[in-house]
Design an enzyme around this catalytic site. Structure first.
Site: not given
Ligand SMILES: Cc1cc2nc3c(=O)[nH]c(=O)nc-3n(C[C@H](O)[C@H](O)[C@H](O)COP(=O)(O)OP(=O)(O)OC[C@H]3O[C@@H](n4cnc5c(N)ncnc54)[C@H](O)[C@@H]3O)c2cc1C
Ligand SMILES: *[C@@H]1O[C@H](CO)[C@@H](O)[C@H](O)[C@H]1NC(C)=O
Ligand SMILES: *[C@@H]1O[C@H](CO)[C@@H](O)[C@H](O)[C@H]1NC(C)=O
Ligand SMILES: *[C@@H]1O[C@H](CO)[C@@H](O)[C@H](O)[C@H]1NC(C)=O
Length: 549
Positions: A488-490, A526
């Site tokens: 979910w780090h888009y 990240t």
């Protein structure tokens, strides 16, 4: 495509989880912070009103930005979701999975989407944004980020901004059994040195910060609104912004068009206008999906694409919605023979070649004791314990894009991330997956295997195990592709240098900036939330300095 995820359960199991969890009582207090006096429902908003800054999206970057600007200016925050307080699952660490599982109910705080890659994903739709639904891991950006992000950072102010955030909402987590074992396993597997508890992104094994406190209560960007000057800020919830209003403006003589306000709708479908005054600005903080979507709906984007939707072109900006990234996640989940404490991400392993390992453990309610696993049973629910070890890649290098599914802003845009389309990403995944294998072989993991006859010990996997021959590149690559999931780090969609300049101003338009994860070319450290919270504070201070000059 993606099948290895402890966050994804068969639908029947999901229903069970929901039905059991919604009836569980909570011991945590859910009191609302005092700032709620300046939060109101969009239905109560006048048809038209004026502000110095209009912030679209009360999310991770938007809330600290608004609180900071309100020290000197009249600020409006427009958030499409509601307030997070008083919702037990949302506000506790134990409710993390339930919030994601229950999503897609009407106006749920997590809005689900599945990318065209076939990977289910989620975005925040609540005050606090994705910081109000996330896994709470908090780690400052890596040092490289400041030189590569295209922004003129002042590192002293960057640190002051982190401190401002951390004082209010960041805690040191206490490791329980799975996280402790993973820490020991990472060190045994050679991911050293051991850095203890650290908020910095440093090579080795460390315990990071958490936005969950010691009682498991969530803190989010929404809490930072308590820093605001209450007489200078209005926060309006259930306000869905439809587009930015553009016109020529004497305040920005260099631009043909400038942002003069926004149009939004309340829950009853009524339209409202919020306008900027003098040298005011509209600041988009709607996130990596929301900000490019709003630019497109406002006529800022690739001319032929806008024309295909019949959207009048205000400004041709070819890269809006392009360069959208998501960090792939791969890993394994096991059901161990010992009781597991619930944990989200606390311990991470960072190698010099960019491998990033992390872990979680969850106690998931399960209906039947048929599984030969450890069972404990608070009340009537029976719990299945799942421990996960995962790796994600830095960057990534592969990118995709976003397009409109509808001209209705409430509909998710269609996104594609093209995981592993760049071979460098695949190689990193193979390296990271091999590191998972190394950790699984350590003594620290011994208690998490089942004993068998003749002394053999084996893991019991939920979902796919790693390929048996981990030296086989082709099989490892296949595992990466087949089991890819999201962390979910888009990010991306309004990149610095492509859509916005190094001051985050939308190029070609006056009085409009994008201040959120959509301008990132890489996900910092990240784990983006620390950087986004800092960004909100940092840009707030910067805008104040600019205008007081
Ligand atoms: C399930 C999950 C787990 C995660 N775990 C972690 C973690 O452990 N650690 C970490 O560092 N990061 C984590 N992340 C990532 C991190 O939370 C996000 O990258 C970050 O919060 C994004 O911040 P943002 O400000 O860019 O957008 P957001 O915080 O998403 O804010 C955007 C806001 O804009 C609002 N909005 C959008 N469109 C409109 C509109 N048209 N009108 C009005 N309002 C609008 C949204 O409702 C939302 O509140 C996780 C994310 C998710 C989803
Ligand atoms: C906002 O107002 C509308 C109309 O009065 C109402 O239907 C809705 O329930 C309100 N929402 C909240 C969260 O108070
Ligand atoms: C900012 O803080 C980091 C630790 O997070 C430290 O290494 C760095 O030297 C600090 N920079 C400045 C300019 O204070
Ligand atoms: C993967 O690991 C190999 C062997 O350790 C190393 O040579 C290579 O640089 C790594 N690749 C990446 C992309 O990090």
């Amino acid at each position: 495509m993606a099948e290895n995820s402890y966050f994804r359960w068969p639908p029947c199991l999901m229903l069970l989880i929901i039905s059991v969890l919604v009836s569980l009582p909570t011991s945590h207090s859910q009191e609302s912070p005092t700032y709620l006096g300046f939060v109101s429902n969009a239905t109560e908003f006048p048809a038209e009103d004026y502000y110095d800054y209009i912030i679209v999206g009360g999310g991770t970057a938007g809330c600290p930005l608004a609180a900071t600007l309100s020290e000197k200016f009249r600020v409006l925050v427009l958030e499409r979701g509601g307030i997070p307080y008083g919702k037990p699952n949302l506000m506790t660490q134990d409710g993390f999975l339930t919030t994601l599982i229950e999503a897609d109910a009407h106006e749920s705080p997590a809005q689900l989407f599945t990318s065209e890659d076939g990977v289910p994903n989620a975005r925040g739709r609540v005050l606090g944004g994705s910081s109000a639904i996330n896994a709470g891991f908090y780690s400052r950006a890596d040092q490289d980020f400041y030189t590569r992000s295209g922004i003129n950072w002042d590192l002293r102010v960057v640190n002051q901004s982190y401190d401002w955030v951390e004082k209010a909402i960041v805690f040191r987590p206490e490791l329980k059994n799975w996280q402790s074992a993973v820490r020991d396993g990472l060190l045994e597997a050679g991911i050293d040195p051991y850095n203890g508890f650290s908020l910095d992104h440093v090579r080795g094994t460390k315990i990071g910060g958490s936005t969950f406190d010691s009682s498991g209560r969530r803190h989010s960007a929404a809490d930072l609104l308590s820093y605001a000057n209450p007489s200078n800020i209005k926060v309006v919830v259930h306000a869905s912004v439809e587009r930015v209003l553009l016109a020529s403006s004497s305040a920005y003589p260099d631009a043909k068009k400038s942002a003069i306000g926004v149009v939004f709708r309340d829950q009853t479908g009524q339209y409202h206008h919020a306008m900027v005054r003098d040298r005011g600005e509209v600041l988009l903080c709607a996130g990596a999906l929301g900000s490019p979507q709003l630019l497109l709906l406002s006529g800022i984007g690739p001319r032929p694409y806008l024309a295909s939707w019949g959207i009048p072109v205000a400004h041709h900006s070819p890269y809006v919605g392009q360069f959208l990234y998501d960090n792939p996640r791969n890993g394994i989940s096991i059901v161990p023979p010992v009781p597991l404490d619930h944990s989200l991400i606390q311990v991470v392993g960072i190698t010099s070649s960019g491998t990033y390992l992390e872990a979680a453990s969850n106690s998931v309610p399960f209906a039947s004791p048929a599984w030969p696993i450890f069972i404990h049973s608070p009340g009537s629910a029976i719990y299945l314990n799942v421990a996960t070890l995962m790796e994600k890649i830095v960057g990534p290098l592969s990118s995709g894009s976003l397009r409109l599914a509808s001209t209705d802003v409430r509909a998710n845009p269609i996104v594609r991330f093209n995981y592993f389309s760049n071979p460098g990403d695949l190689e990193r995944c193979v390296n990271g997956t091999r590191k998972i294998a190394d950790v699984l072989k350590t003594r620290a993991m011994k208690d998490f295997r089942f004993h068998h006859l003749f002394g053999a010990r084996e893991f019991r996997y939920v979902g796919p195990a790693l390929p048996i021959d981990q030296s086989n590149d082709a099989q490892m690559r296949e595992f990466c592709r087949r089991t890819v999931s999201t962390i979910w780090h888009y990010h991306g969609g309004c990149l610095v240098g492509k859509v916005v300049d190094h001051n985050l101003k939308v190029m070609g338009i006056g009085g409009l900036r994008v201040v959120d994860g959509s301008m990132f070319t890489v996900s910092p450290g990240t784990n983006p939330q620390a950087t986004l919270l800092m960004l909100g504070r940092f840009f707030g201070l910067k805008l104040i300095r600019e205008r007081m000059r």
